[in-house]
Design a protein around this motif. Structure first.
Motif, PDB file in Angstrom:
ATOM      1  N   GLU A  81       0.829  -1.205   0.000  1.00 35.57           N
ATOM      2  CA  GLU A  81       0.000   0.000   0.000  1.00 35.57           C
ATOM      3  C   GLU A  81       0.866   1.259   0.000  1.00 35.57           C
ATOM      4  O   GLU A  81       0.588   2.222  -0.724  1.00 35.57           O
ATOM      5  N   VAL A  82       1.909   1.255   0.814  1.00 35.18           N
ATOM      6  CA  VAL A  82       2.816   2.413   0.865  1.00 35.18           C
ATOM      7  C   VAL A  82       3.442   2.675  -0.509  1.00 35.18           C
ATOM      8  O   VAL A  82       3.450   3.810  -1.003  1.00 35.18           O
ATOM      9  N   LEU A  83       3.961   1.628  -1.134  1.00 37.33           N
ATOM     10  CA  LEU A  83       4.647   1.804  -2.409  1.00 37.33           C
ATOM     11  C   LEU A  83       3.676   2.121  -3.537  1.00 37.33           C
ATOM     12  O   LEU A  83       3.971   2.960  -4.401  1.00 37.33           O
ATOM     13  N   ALA A  84       2.533   1.468  -3.555  1.00 35.05           N
ATOM     14  CA  ALA A  84       1.551   1.748  -4.597  1.00 35.05           C
ATOM     15  C   ALA A  84       1.043   3.187  -4.494  1.00 35.05           C
ATOM     16  O   ALA A  84       0.883   3.875  -5.510  1.00 35.05           O
ATOM     17  N   SER A  85       0.809   3.659  -3.275  1.00 38.99           N
ATOM     18  CA  SER A  85       0.329   5.028  -3.078  1.00 38.99           C
ATOM     19  C   SER A  85       1.371   6.046  -3.533  1.00 38.99           C
ATOM     20  O   SER A  85       1.028   7.103  -4.068  1.00 38.99           O
ATOM     21  N   ALA A 205      13.391   5.898   0.380  1.00 38.07           N
ATOM     22  CA  ALA A 205      12.888   7.056   1.116  1.00 38.07           C
ATOM     23  C   ALA A 205      11.423   6.852   1.508  1.00 38.07           C
ATOM     24  O   ALA A 205      11.005   7.204   2.619  1.00 38.07           O
ATOM     25  N   ALA A 206      10.639   6.277   0.597  1.00 38.47           N
ATOM     26  CA  ALA A 206       9.224   6.028   0.896  1.00 38.47           C
ATOM     27  C   ALA A 206       9.059   4.990   1.999  1.00 38.47           C
ATOM     28  O   ALA A 206       8.158   5.090   2.837  1.00 38.47           O
ATOM     29  N   PRO A 210      16.429   0.761   4.033  1.00 41.14           N
ATOM     30  CA  PRO A 210      17.112   0.304   2.822  1.00 41.14           C
ATOM     31  C   PRO A 210      16.473  -0.962   2.262  1.00 41.14           C
ATOM     32  O   PRO A 210      15.889  -1.758   3.003  1.00 41.14           O
ATOM     33  N   LEU A 211      16.590  -1.128   0.972  1.00 40.65           N
ATOM     34  CA  LEU A 211      16.142  -2.348   0.321  1.00 40.65           C
ATOM     35  C   LEU A 211      17.215  -3.416   0.420  1.00 40.65           C
ATOM     36  O   LEU A 211      18.416  -3.120   0.361  1.00 40.65           O
ATOM     37  N   ASP A 212      16.800  -4.669   0.559  1.00 41.63           N
ATOM     38  CA  ASP A 212      17.715  -5.765   0.289  1.00 41.63           C
ATOM     39  C   ASP A 212      17.923  -5.840  -1.221  1.00 41.63           C
ATOM     40  O   ASP A 212      17.133  -5.304  -2.005  1.00 41.63           O
TER      41      ASP A 212
END
Length: 316
Positions: A81-85, A205-206, A210-212
Motif C-alpha cells: 500500500e505504501v509503495l503503490a500510493s 525514502a518512501a 534500505p532495500l535488500d
C-alpha cells in the motif's frame, strides 16, 4: 503483416478487441513498449514466449489499470500500500504472493509456475486506456526478441517482431526508456530484484529503510538473466574511447569523434541518458560493429543504465 494502430479511440478499441480475441499487441508504456496478451488466456500468453523466443522459466509482469485490479491478483500488504500510493501509476513493479484463489484466473505461464506475480500500473495514458477497454490484466514483457535490445519506439518493435504479432499501437517514443524497477514483496524484506526507471533511493525514502538486493542466484522476476538487452556485436564497458573497428556510445564529457559515434547525454543527465539508452543501442546495432561505452555513474538511474549495459556486455 503486423497492423500499425494509431493511439486514438479507434486504435485503442481495435487493440482491446485483438487482445480479447487472444492476439498479441505491442503497446506503448512510459518505460518501454510491451508485448501484450490477455494474462488470463494461456494460449495467448504462450504466444508471447513463442514470438519472443523467451525461456518459459522467465516470468512475466502483468499490467493492470488500477490498484483495485492489482489487489485482485496479488496478496496485498501494508508495504504494498505504501509503495503503490507513492509510485503508481508509474515505472515500478511489485512482486507479490499470488492472491487467494491462485491469482483469480491468471495463466500459470505468466508466473512461470511460481507462487508469486509481478504487477504494475503503468502511467502511460494509451496503455491505461487499452487496459480499461480490455477490463483485465495484460501480460507484457518488452516487445523485442528475447535477450535483444528493448523497444522504445514502434519501429523498434517492428524491426524485431514484424509478422510475429497482430498489431503495434504507435504512440511515439517512450519517455522513461528503461524497464520498470522491480521490488520483491514476497521476500522476508522488500528486495530490489531489478533496477529500473524508478531510482531505488526514492523507494527507500518512501519505506524509510534500505532495500535488500537479490543475489541473482535464481530467476524470480523478469530481467534477471545474465545475458540480456544484447546487440548483435560485442559491448565493451567503461571505455575512454573507441578502438579501431568500434563505435562509441558516450556520456557527458566522454564523447566519440567518429562519424557514427553517439552519446547518451552530452550534459551528463542520467534521466536523458535513460530515455536514450535503447534507442542509441538500436542505432549502433544496425552498424554491426562492436560498441564501446563510456562510464556511467552508479547513482540514481545510473544503476539501472549500468545494469542493462552489463547484461548487454555479458558472454552469450
Amino acid at each position: 503483416m503486423t497492423e500499425i494502430l494509431p493511439a486514438d479511440p479507434s486504435g485503442i478499441s481495435r487493440a482491446a478487441t485483438l487482445l480479447q480475441q487472444g492476439a498479441l499487441v505491442a503497446l506503448p508504456t512510459e518505460t518501454v513498449y510491451g508485448l501484450g496478451a490477455d494474462a488470463r488466456n494461456g494460449t495467448a500468453v504462450a504466444g508471447i514466449y513463442e514470438a519472443k523466443g523467451r525461456p518459459s522459466f522467465n516470468p512475466l509482469i502483468i499490467h493492470v489499470a488500477d490498484v483495485d485490479q492489482a489487489r485482485r491478483y496479488g496478496r496485498w500488504s501494508d508495504t504494498a500500500e505504501v509503495l503503490a500510493s507513492a509510485f503508481w501509476p508509474g515505472p515500478m513493479t511489485l512482486v507479490l504472493p499470488l492472491a487467494d484463489g491462485h491469482g483469480h484466473g491468471l495463466s500459470s505461464l505468466v508466473t512461470a509456475g511460481l507462487d508469486s506475480v509481478g504487477i504494475r500500473v503503468p502511467a502511460h495514458p494509451t496503455a491505461r486506456a487499452i487496459l480499461r477497454a480490455l477490463g483485465g490484466p495484460v501480460a507484457a514483457p518488452s516487445a523485442n526478441p528475447s535477450g535483444k535490445i528493448s523497444a522504445t519506439t514502434a519501429q523498434h518493435v517492428l524491426s524485431g517482431l514484424e509478422g510475429r504479432i497482430a498489431a503495434v499501437v504507435d504512440d511515439g517514443p517512450c519517455t522513461v526508456g528503461l524497464e520498470s524497477t522491480i521490488i520483491g514483496l514476497n521476500q522476508p524484506r522488500p528486495t530490489l530484484l531489478r533496477a529500473g526507471g524508478l531510482p531505488s533511493e526514492a523507494i527507500e525514502a518512501a519505506l524509510g529503510a534500505p532495500l535488500d538486493v537479490a543475489d541473482g542466484a535464481e530467476i524470480i522476476a523478469p530481467g534477471q538473466l545474465a545475458s540480456h538487452y544484447a546487440p548483435h556485436a560485442s559491448v565493451r564497458l567503461n571505455a575512454q574511447a573507441a578502438t579501431d573497428g568500434e563505435v562509441y556510445l558516450g556520456f557527458g564529457a566522454a564523447s566519440g569523434s567518429g562519424p557514427d559515434d553517439l552519446t547518451l547525454s552530452a550534459s551528463g543527465d542520467l534521466v536523458e541518458a535513460a530515455a536514450h539508452l535503447f534507442d542509441r543501442l538500436h542505432a549502433l546495432d544496425r552498424l554491426r560493429k562492436p560498441i564501446a561505452v563510456a562510464s556511467i555513474p552508479e547513482t540514481g538511474l545510473g544503476r539501472a543504465i549500468n545494469d542493462r549495459l552489463r547484461r548487454a556486455a555479458a558472454p552469450r
